[in-house]
Scaffold this motif. Sequence first.
Motif, PDB file in Angstrom:
ATOM      1  N   ILE A   8       6.319  -3.688   1.816  1.00  0.00           N
ATOM      2  CA  ILE A   8       6.029  -4.938   2.507  1.00  0.00           C
ATOM      3  C   ILE A   8       4.906  -4.627   3.485  1.00  0.00           C
ATOM      4  N   LEU A   9       3.844  -5.418   3.473  1.00  0.00           N
ATOM      5  CA  LEU A   9       2.747  -5.287   4.427  1.00  0.00           C
ATOM      6  C   LEU A   9       2.820  -6.500   5.344  1.00  0.00           C
ATOM      7  N   LYS A  10       3.023  -6.225   6.626  1.00  0.00           N
ATOM      8  CA  LYS A  10       3.254  -7.304   7.576  1.00  0.00           C
ATOM      9  C   LYS A  10       2.264  -7.233   8.725  1.00  0.00           C
ATOM     10  N   PRO A  11       1.438  -8.289   8.893  1.00  0.00           N
ATOM     11  CA  PRO A  11       0.529  -8.327  10.047  1.00  0.00           C
ATOM     12  C   PRO A  11       1.329  -8.618  11.313  1.00  0.00           C
ATOM     13  N   LEU A  12       1.027  -7.878  12.368  1.00  0.00           N
ATOM     14  CA  LEU A  12       1.782  -8.015  13.612  1.00  0.00           C
ATOM     15  C   LEU A  12       1.195  -9.097  14.506  1.00  0.00           C
ATOM     16  N   VAL A  70       1.709  -3.411   9.511  1.00  0.00           N
ATOM     17  CA  VAL A  70       2.598  -2.281   9.259  1.00  0.00           C
ATOM     18  C   VAL A  70       2.972  -2.269   7.787  1.00  0.00           C
ATOM     19  N   ILE A  71       3.174  -1.057   7.275  1.00  0.00           N
ATOM     20  CA  ILE A  71       3.564  -0.855   5.885  1.00  0.00           C
ATOM     21  C   ILE A  71       5.016  -0.414   5.900  1.00  0.00           C
ATOM     22  N   ASP A  82       0.249   2.234   8.455  1.00  0.00           N
ATOM     23  CA  ASP A  82      -0.361   0.978   8.872  1.00  0.00           C
ATOM     24  C   ASP A  82      -1.795   0.867   8.371  1.00  0.00           C
ATOM     25  N   ILE A  83      -2.256  -0.370   8.325  1.00  0.00           N
ATOM     26  CA  ILE A  83      -3.611  -0.710   7.896  1.00  0.00           C
ATOM     27  C   ILE A  83      -4.149  -1.733   8.890  1.00  0.00           C
ATOM     28  N   TYR A  99      -6.787   2.956   8.000  1.00  0.00           N
ATOM     29  CA  TYR A  99      -5.401   3.092   7.549  1.00  0.00           C
ATOM     30  C   TYR A  99      -4.871   4.480   7.865  1.00  0.00           C
ATOM     31  N   GLY A 100      -3.556   4.584   7.869  1.00  0.00           N
ATOM     32  CA  GLY A 100      -2.925   5.872   8.094  1.00  0.00           C
ATOM     33  C   GLY A 100      -1.484   5.856   7.613  1.00  0.00           C
TER      34      GLY A 100
END
Length: 168
Positions: A8-12, A70-71, A82-83, A99-100
């Motif tokens: 799940i990729l979620k923008p904060l 966040v990933i 995160d990206i 990214y990391g």
Amino acid sequence: MIETERLILKPLHHDQLLKYIKDDHSLEQEFGLLPTKKSISPGLQKALRQSTLPGVFDQDENYCYNTLWVIIAKAENRIVGDISFVGEPDQHGEIEIGYGTYEAFRGRGFMTEAIGRIVNWAKEQPDVQAIFASTTKENIASYAILEKNNFVHIGNVADMLSWKIKLK
């Protein structure tokens, strides 16, 4: 929020980004996740506070381009990396990503999968034409991720390699 089979990729949002910076596991608690050990360097903390937070707080800007994503690995129920985009697309429709992957989760293909999905998300955005990324020459794993996602090496600046993928 966007998903892959494993992620799940979620923008904060602003308040979530503050929790991420505090690094006290309150963000994981909000999302119902297990705590993750991550190391936020003083440089990254400074960049998040000075550049990222103001862009996320500005309601006129598309916060997805200005925040940290966040990933989350579904099976692990943890944030694994995160990206972020480095601002909104420029006049040519070009954006940059950074990214990391957190150390405990490296080498498992999470970032390759996440970059692939964020590229597909960017393709769906009418104002995005291309994505840039930079890696150090020594970080073979990082540029392997880009190569697996069809980024092309376009040049060098000092000890950095520049990469690009055209989307349209």
